[in-house]
Design a protein around this motif. Structure first.
Motif, short mmCIF file in Angstrom:
data_model
loop_
_atom_site.label_atom_id
_atom_site.label_comp_id
_atom_site.label_asym_id
_atom_site.label_seq_id
_atom_site.Cartn_x
_atom_site.Cartn_y
_atom_site.Cartn_z
N GLY A 281 -24.93 -17.69 -41.05
CA GLY A 281 -25.54 -17.56 -39.73
C GLY A 281 -24.68 -18.17 -38.65
O GLY A 281 -24.54 -17.61 -37.56
N ALA A 282 -24.10 -19.33 -38.94
CA ALA A 282 -23.24 -20.00 -37.96
C ALA A 282 -22.06 -19.11 -37.60
O ALA A 282 -21.65 -19.03 -36.44
N LEU A 283 -21.52 -18.43 -38.62
CA LEU A 283 -20.36 -17.58 -38.36
C LEU A 283 -20.74 -16.36 -37.51
O LEU A 283 -19.99 -15.97 -36.60
N ILE A 284 -21.92 -15.80 -37.79
CA ILE A 284 -22.37 -14.67 -36.96
C ILE A 284 -22.48 -15.12 -35.50
O ILE A 284 -22.01 -14.46 -34.58
N MET A 285 -23.08 -16.30 -35.31
CA MET A 285 -23.23 -16.80 -33.95
C MET A 285 -21.87 -17.05 -33.30
O MET A 285 -21.65 -16.70 -32.14
N THR A 286 -20.94 -17.61 -34.08
CA THR A 286 -19.61 -17.88 -33.55
C THR A 286 -18.95 -16.59 -33.05
O THR A 286 -18.37 -16.56 -31.97
N VAL A 287 -19.08 -15.54 -33.85
CA VAL A 287 -18.45 -14.27 -33.46
C VAL A 287 -19.09 -13.74 -32.17
O VAL A 287 -18.39 -13.33 -31.24
N ILE A 288 -20.43 -13.81 -32.08
CA ILE A 288 -21.09 -13.32 -30.86
C ILE A 288 -20.60 -14.12 -29.65
O ILE A 288 -20.26 -13.55 -28.60
N VAL A 289 -20.55 -15.44 -29.79
CA VAL A 289 -20.13 -16.28 -28.66
C VAL A 289 -18.70 -15.95 -28.24
O VAL A 289 -18.39 -15.86 -27.06
N MET A 290 -17.83 -15.71 -29.24
CA MET A 290 -16.45 -15.41 -28.88
C MET A 290 -16.34 -14.10 -28.12
O MET A 290 -15.56 -13.98 -27.17
N ILE A 291 -17.15 -13.12 -28.53
CA ILE A 291 -17.12 -11.84 -27.81
C ILE A 291 -17.60 -12.05 -26.37
O ILE A 291 -16.98 -11.57 -25.42
N LEU A 292 -18.69 -12.82 -26.22
CA LEU A 292 -19.20 -13.09 -24.88
C LEU A 292 -18.18 -13.82 -24.01
O LEU A 292 -18.15 -13.65 -22.80
N ALA A 293 -17.35 -14.64 -24.67
CA ALA A 293 -16.46 -15.51 -23.90
C ALA A 293 -15.09 -14.90 -23.62
O ALA A 293 -14.27 -15.53 -22.95
N ILE A 294 -14.84 -13.69 -24.11
CA ILE A 294 -13.50 -13.11 -23.93
C ILE A 294 -13.04 -13.12 -22.46
O ILE A 294 -11.94 -13.57 -22.17
N PRO A 295 -13.88 -12.66 -21.50
CA PRO A 295 -13.41 -12.68 -20.12
C PRO A 295 -13.08 -14.08 -19.64
O PRO A 295 -12.09 -14.30 -18.92
N TYR A 296 -13.87 -15.07 -20.09
CA TYR A 296 -13.61 -16.45 -19.68
C TYR A 296 -12.29 -16.95 -20.25
O TYR A 296 -11.47 -17.53 -19.55
N ILE A 297 -12.08 -16.68 -21.54
CA ILE A 297 -10.85 -17.14 -22.19
C ILE A 297 -9.65 -16.54 -21.48
O ILE A 297 -8.69 -17.23 -21.14
N ARG A 298 -9.71 -15.23 -21.22
CA ARG A 298 -8.59 -14.56 -20.58
C ARG A 298 -8.29 -15.19 -19.23
O ARG A 298 -7.16 -15.55 -18.91
N ASN A 299 -9.36 -15.39 -18.44
CA ASN A 299 -9.23 -15.96 -17.11
C ASN A 299 -8.68 -17.37 -17.15
O ASN A 299 -7.76 -17.73 -16.42
N ALA A 300 -9.24 -18.19 -18.05
CA ALA A 300 -8.88 -19.60 -18.09
C ALA A 300 -7.44 -19.77 -18.54
O ALA A 300 -6.72 -20.60 -18.01
N ILE A 301 -7.00 -18.96 -19.50
CA ILE A 301 -5.65 -19.12 -19.99
C ILE A 301 -4.64 -18.73 -18.93
O ILE A 301 -3.63 -19.40 -18.73
N SER A 302 -4.94 -17.67 -18.17
CA SER A 302 -3.98 -17.30 -17.12
C SER A 302 -3.95 -18.37 -16.03
O SER A 302 -2.92 -18.57 -15.40
N SER A 303 -5.07 -19.09 -15.83
CA SER A 303 -5.06 -20.14 -14.81
C SER A 303 -4.26 -21.36 -15.26
O SER A 303 -3.81 -22.15 -14.44
#
Lengths: 305, 278
Positions: A281-303
């Protein structure tokens, strides 16, 4: 000081070469021990029947995708996912809109902005546990002022009504408390972006005959867009892991109406020591969170580049 | 700019509503903490009729709050100090291009990911490890959990601060013969002191408020922290416990109150840095 510098330069061991390695080593070790290693084991456990008590006798057996199949067939887990998604959408939307409106209002005040900012921020600074308890006392069916007020307003059927015990209200009560606590965070971020909008832009728009809505749409919005975007993402990540308020106020009840994914995993994967199941269950949640966070990760890394 | 009367009234009314909604729950918590049990078991009025410290005395004498506060303080301070020491060092190396280490790029991404991933992603293997090592009765698991929460935050936050510092300062100091260690300790760190102040308070706050890891890692009443003990007080028969719960709540907000009173600007700069920098 000069003498010591000269001495350093003469040592066979080159301090300057070792410097970055020495500074990085603790963080790398901590990250390996506290994040990389547990994450790998969460993945491994999720494919096993690992149970802290039973595995002492029977050992740990790899069982393939059985935990995942069990999870997706489990109606409570599906409810937990739905609740989490519903909560995240409602909380993020409400908090962003309320936070932004308050920021626009405070930013328009002719004076007292700083005092308002500090006072309105206070709910966000309290420990979540304390927030949950304060609201439990406010909403208490025994002399809680909010319930008393509602009864006095004419909702007579609400006397002795405990909002956390009823399917119709428990979810919304937890949501309202989260909105109360986290809108100030959005307010602060939006207010900080509003403070950064150059006044000349407003003056130029005024000269062009823009009305208040046009000024908002063509000057304010473009300037604070990135701030709002950041709020949306940070609040999404945070709302999705909702646990403490639920665990303290309802424990997931009544009838699982407030069970979030983390609360579900706590009850059915961790408390009963069913670690293989919980890890899946933890892994399923982790995957969902990572998908949700893709725009944030992309933005933050370029900053950070 | 002249403000019309209508606008003035609007400003006052809206401000009043916002302040009441934001502050009344906090007022309620504080006011219940100081009312005597007799008042709390009757019809509770908005304004207090009695004043007493009995609930605080009871927390300290009967509920072990001396030890509980000590536990919270120790875990918070130790984890904050370690996270700061490790995080400042790593963030500095990570933003300076003269240090060539291959781990810098993957670590940048990893730090961000850790900030995003939910605690459940790590909690089970950490639990079994602490359990196997016989550490569940000690303070180590909580300290580790707080480091896990705060280290990525500190690194990410301080990277922007170090980057805003012109590298020329460091180069001229190097020409004057300073070693990297002297440069970092005597020149760079003092220049980012405001950033360190802001992130220290945030880290302290997050560690002090920590609940999710604590509720799983803390098993003995002798190692309860404030959030855990409050949550437990709450599960007891609560009609008569209002005073105790409220008093515990008041104790839990003391550090943040001190930060707001004495270092408000740093705290708010830290919290809002995301919006300005990113």
């Amino acid at each position: 000081m000069n003498a010591s510098i000269a001495k350093n330069k003469n040592q066979g061991f080159d301090q300057d070469k070792a410097f970055p390695h020495i500074l990085m080593a603790p963080t790398i070790l901590v990250m390996l021990a506290l994040t990389v290693y547990p994450l790998l084991f969460t993945v491994y456990y999720s494919f096993t029947d690992y149970n802290l008590l039973k595995s002492r006798k029977n050992g740990v057996n790899v069982i393939g995708f059985q935990n995942y199949v069990k999870l997706f067939q489990n109606p409570i887990f599906r409810t937990a996912i739905l609740n989490t998604v519903k909560f995240t959408i409602c909380a993020v939307l409400l908090e962003t809109i309320i936070g932004l409106l308050i920021a626009l209002f405070v930013n328009s005040l002719p004076r007292g902005q700083k005092v308002m900012r500090t006072l309105l921020l206070l709910p966000y600074l309290l420990p979540t546990v304390t927030v949950a308890l304060a609201w439990r006392m406010l909403l208490s069916s025994n002399y809680g002022p909010v319930m008393q007020w509602l009864v006095n307003m004419g909702f007579k059927n609400l006397s002795n009504y405990n909002v956390f015990f009823h399917v119709e209200t428990a979810f919304w009560a937890v949501l309202a408390i989260d909105v109360w606590q986290s809108s100030p965070f959005v307010f602060l971020l939006c207010y900080a972006s509003l403070q950064g909008v150059p006044t000349q832009q407003y003056e130029a728009a005024e000269l062009d005959g823009a009305n208040i809505f046009q000024k908002f749409w063509y000057v304010t919005v473009p300037n604070i867009k990135s701030g709002i975007f950041l709020c949306l993402l940070l609040r999404t990540i945070d709302s999705f892991r909702l646990f403490d308020k639920v665990n303290i106020l309802t424990g997931g009840g009544p009838a699982n109406s407030t069970t979030t994914i983390t609360q579900y995993l706590y009850t059915f994967g961790i408390k009963n020591l069913n670690f293989g199941f919980g890890s899946a269950g933890a892994l399923i949640m982790t995957v969902i969170v990572m998908i949700l966070a893709i725009p944030y990760i992309r933005n933050a890394i370029s900053s950070q580049k | 700019m002249r403000v019309s009367t209508g606008r003035k009234v609007f400003n006052i009314v809206v401000s009043a509503i916002l302040l009441i909604v934001a502050l009344f729950p906090i007022y309620w918590l504080i006011s219940l903490a100081f009312r005597d049990t007799a008042e709390l078991s009757g019809n509770i009025s908005i304004l207090p009729k009695t004043f007493t410290l009995e609930h605080f005395v009871k927390l300290f004498t009967e509920r072990g709050y001396v030890n509980i506060i000590k536990n919270s303080l120790i875990a918070t301070i130790i984890s904050t100090v370690f996270s700061l020491a490790f995080g400042l060092a790593a963030a500095y190396v990570m933003v300076r291009s003269r240090f060539h280490l291959w781990v810098k790029a993957p670590l940048t991404v990893w730090v961000l990911l850790i900030r995003i991933l939910p605690p459940v992603a790590f909690i089970i293997p950490l639990y079994t490890t602490f359990s196997n090592a016989g550490m569940l009765g000690t303070r180590i698991p909580i300290i580790m959990a707080c480091i896990l929460i705060n280290l990525p935050l500190i690194i990410w936050f301080m990277m922007t601060f170090f980057r805003d510092l012109p590298e020329e300062v460091e180069q001229s100091a190097k020409i004057d013969g300073a070693t990297e260690f002297q440069l970092f300790w005597k020149i760079v760190l003092p220049l980012v002191a405001p950033g360190i102040a802001a992130i220290s308070m945030l880290s302290f706050m997050y560690a002090w408020n920590e609940y999710t890891y604590s509720v799983i890692f803390i098993q003995k009443s002798s190692s309860y922290t404030i959030p855990i003990s409050l949550a437990l007080l709450n599960t007891e028969d609560n009609l008569t416990q209002f005073g105790l719960v409220a008093a515990g709540g008041v104790i839990s907000v003391i550090p943040i109150t001190l930060f707001v009173i004495f270092a408000q600007n740093y705290l708010i700069a830290g919290l809002s840095s995301g919006a300005v920098k990113e």
